[in-house]
Scaffold this active site. Structure first.
Site, PDB file in Angstrom:
ATOM      1  N   HIS A  65     123.641 -15.157  16.384  1.00 10.48           N
ATOM      2  CA  HIS A  65     124.925 -15.567  16.945  1.00 10.48           C
ATOM      3  C   HIS A  65     125.928 -14.434  16.825  1.00 10.48           C
ATOM      4  CE1 HIS A  65     125.036 -16.497  12.635  1.00 10.48           C
ATOM      5  NE2 HIS A  65     126.349 -16.270  12.697  1.00 10.48           N
ATOM      6  N   CYS A 215     131.231 -16.789   6.319  1.00 15.63           N
ATOM      7  CA  CYS A 215     130.300 -15.745   6.741  1.00 15.63           C
ATOM      8  C   CYS A 215     131.030 -14.832   7.718  1.00 15.63           C
ATOM      9  CB  CYS A 215     129.045 -16.337   7.376  1.00 15.63           C
ATOM     10  SG  CYS A 215     129.304 -17.126   8.975  1.00 15.63           S
TER      11      CYS A 215
END
Length: 704
Positions: A65, A215
């Site tokens: 991603h 993250c």
């Protein structure tokens, strides 16, 4: 929201055999629907995210991603691989691959949908259904949170009818809200039985944990870690309240929730925002994947720390030794980071103080160090007064070098509680003439003492005053005792011995030292080895009246550090066909960077071709360092490049030494690159080659 994934974005027979091929196959489906405008550009962004941390998860899941300017709207593509594809998970290849594409400026509502998917992936029932589904439309409906289409119903009709249910799924109470509010606490139900007893505290209530997950992209791992911790909390009979610092927003946990917590878990790969809110509590600090893969262990660990009364002080801002690093790092790696933490904070004082002192000498002459205080005698129209002013300001800045070095080594080890004993120990090192060696020892001792105190079980009533009163008081007393009474005198003797050795360097020994320092300056171009050589040199001139040998060493170090970027600039000029178009453009900037003593200007070239560039740079740096020592060039300023040539002793031969090293490095690079065989069908001017090389160089330059 329902068109974020459609049947056209599902491949139930993904034939790719690598994660790059899988990403390309799924991205091509996005391009076909107009969701991605530049396939290669988007894949480069996916690869850059993958380079930060593998996106494979335990349970056979891969979630490549990224955010990208090449994405027109948030999109999700799903592929199922029969053979499995390696995405770096510990338990093996992934058979369920989700490619998540978010625009660089995606709105919170869309990102919340993506975060909902991340949470669903922690549900075994959901992943089992995806492994058994037989139609692309059915898989898309499952991922959107809709009822699968009935037998015989057209897939596109079922997809079109599910918008409301998709929105409802995104806004359900078990998922993060559009504002990014933290998920509600996960608690065990009344029927938890033994688990509830295991998770409780002495007063009978459940053990309370607050957690932060984050993250680099803030789309997938952030929310998967949150879901995993919440599920583990339910199983352990503990209350877990998670703050997700992700792309869907950032809402702080209620201060009352934090205050009532018995422990803290940080599962993050980027610095925790407002980390100081969690100070004074038992804390487990790990990477985000640990929060996904082993949440039960983390909950057990934080409970054990609480039982021992072990408190970890959290800093409100990230430190040079960021706690997001791998907790399994070896002691040598941690020691290097601690030392580099101190050096990184010390260097600005070195540069400012050294340049001010050098300017003072340039304006007022070399006897300016004998001038009286400018508070007692300052004449606005006299150059000597201005020279004395600059010299004395620089001297004050230099007086901070050892305390700052020691203080921030301790800070890198123990956060803010390490600052006070570190600065105290560094100041004592100056008082007893232990110099930089004393500063290094004081910083390591201070950090170690604070870390030891933090591991002592402390009653809850005293935890609030520990970072402010108890730790600074006790640690400063211990460090002071050790520096004054135990190790201070031996270190001072060692510092004096090193100084006397430097002052006695002549002939061959001086030349060899210059060559060695030149090699070190060019080995990693601004990395730890480079910093060791630079710190060694600046330590010698960090006094009001440095020795001649110390100034020779400083001159050799700066000269060698200028060689790599200048040599690459020259090589791209005289043999441009050996370099890509982007490298030739970087070569133009390297002229200025090299002249300014910024060794990092050669990093893009070294990153693209390290086996040819780095050895060539080291040879040239060694030549320059040795020649500078041979010519007896001296330098009082710790930085500045060619702009401080007026402050250099024997400047003509100093410039010759630099030119010699530049010519040697440039010649070696040209010869070695000329021996290289180009790949079939490509040339150095291939437009596709240039950007790729530049991308690799840029990534490694940022990492360095």
């Amino acid at each position: 929201m329902s068109d974020m994934i459609t049947a056209d974005l599902v491949d139930l027979d993904l034939s790719a055999d690598s994660k790059e091929a899988a990403a390309r196959a799924l991205a091509e489906r996005m391009v076909a629907l107009g969701r991605v405008t530049d396939l290669d550009g988007f894949l480069a962004d996916v690869a850059a995210r993958e380079a930060q941390m593998p996106t494979g998860l335990d349970g056979g899941i891969g979630i490549p991603h990224c955010r990208s300017t090449h994405v027109t709207e948030p999109t999700l593509a799903f592929g199922r691989s029969a053979g499995g594809i390696d995405f770096g998970a510990a338990d093996g290849p992934a058979d369920l691959i989700f490619l998540i594409a978010a625009p660089a400026g995606a709105d919170d509502a869309h990102l919340t949908i993506l975060s909902s998917l991340a949470r669903q992936l922690m549900n075994a029932e959901f992943t089992d259904e995806l492994r058994s589904v037989g139609a692309a439309g059915t898989a898309a409906a499952l991922i959107r949170g809709e009822e699968p289409p009935a037998d015989g119903a057209p897939e596109d009709t079922a997809a079109a009818s599910g918008a409301a249910s998709a929105d409802a799924a995104a806004g359900s109470t078990t998922e993060p809200s559009d504002t990014g509010a933290p998920a509600p606490a996960a608690t065990a139900g009344p029927g938890s039985g033994p688990a509830a007893d295991a998770g409780s505290v002495p007063d009978g209530r459940p053990f309370r944990i607050v957690a932060v997950t984050s993250c680099p992209t803030g789309i997938a791992h952030t929310y998967m870690a949150a879901e995993s911790l919440e599920n583990a909390g339910r199983e352990a009979g503990a209350e877990v309240s998670v703050e997700t610092q992700g792309s869907a927003g950032f809402a702080r946990l209620d201060p009352e929730v934090i205050a009532a917590a018995d422990g803290v878990i940080f599962a993050h790969d980027v610095p925790v925002r407002d980390k100081g809110r969690f100070a004074g509590k038992p804390t487990v600090d790990v990477g985000v994947k640990a929060g996904i893969n082993r949440p039960g262990e983390l909950i057990t660990e934080v409970r054990e720390k609480a039982a021992r009364g072990e408190v970890t002080a959290a800093a409100s801002a990230s430190t040079p030794v960021e706690r997001a690093g791998d907790s399994r790092e070896g002691y040598g790696t941690k020691l290097r980071k601690w030392l580099m933490s101190g050096v990184s904070y010390m260097v600005p004082f070195v540069a400012a103080g050294g340049l001010l002192i050098a300017l003072g000498f340039a304006i007022g002459g070399y006897k300016i160090n004998k001038a009286p205080s400018v508070m007692d005698h300052f004449v606005w129209t006299q150059a000597d007064s201005w020279g004395a002013l600059l010299f004395q300001i620089g001297g004050v800045a230099f007086a901070f070098l050892v305390p700052v070095l020691a203080g921030y080594i301790a800070y890198g080890m123990a956060d803010r509680p390490g600052l006070v004993p570190g600065f105290v120990g560094g100041s004592i090192a100056l008082t007893i003439n232990a110099g930089f060696l004393g500063g290094l020892a004081a910083g390591l001792i201070a950090g170690g003492v604070v870390m030891a105190i933090q591991r002592i079980g402390i009653p809850a009533a005293l935890r609030g005053i520990m970072p402010v009163v108890v730790i600074p008081l006790i640690s400063s007393a211990i460090v002071g005792f050790l520096m004054f009474v135990v190790i201070g005198k031996p270190i001072a003797s060692a510092q004096k011995g090193m100084t006397d050795w430097l002052n006695g360097l002549t002939g061959t020994n001086a030349v060899l030292l210059g060559g060695l320092l030149g090699l070190m300056m060019c080995f990693d171009l601004g990395g730890p080895v480079n910093k060791v050589a630079y710190t060694f040199a600046t330590a010698g001139i960090a006094v009001a009246d440095p020795s001649d040998s110390a100034m020779k060493i400083m001159a050799a170090v700066m000269a060698a550090g200028m060689v790599p970027p200048l040599a690459m600039a020259l090589a791209t000029t005289v043999r441009g066909r050996l370099f890509t178009r982007t490298e030739r453009e970087n070569g133009k900037a390297a002229w200025v960077l090299g002249a300014s003593f910024i060794s990092e200007g050669a990093i893009p070239f070294a990153a693209a071709d390290p086996l040819r560039v780095i050895p060539s740079a080291m040879v040239g740096g060694a030549v320059t360092g040795a020649l500078s020592m041979t010519f007896g060039a001296t330098l009082r300023a710790p930085h500045g490049g060619i702009f401080v040539v007026p402050l250099i002793g024997n400047p003509f031969f100093y410039l010759i030494a630099i030119a010699a090293g530049v010519l040697v490095t440039a010649a070696l690079v040209v010869v070695l690159k000329g021996m290289r065989r180009p790949a079939p069908g490509t040339t150095s001017d291939d437009p596709a080659t240039g950007p790729a090389t530049a991308a690799r160089g840029t990534k490694q330059a940022v990492a360095a």
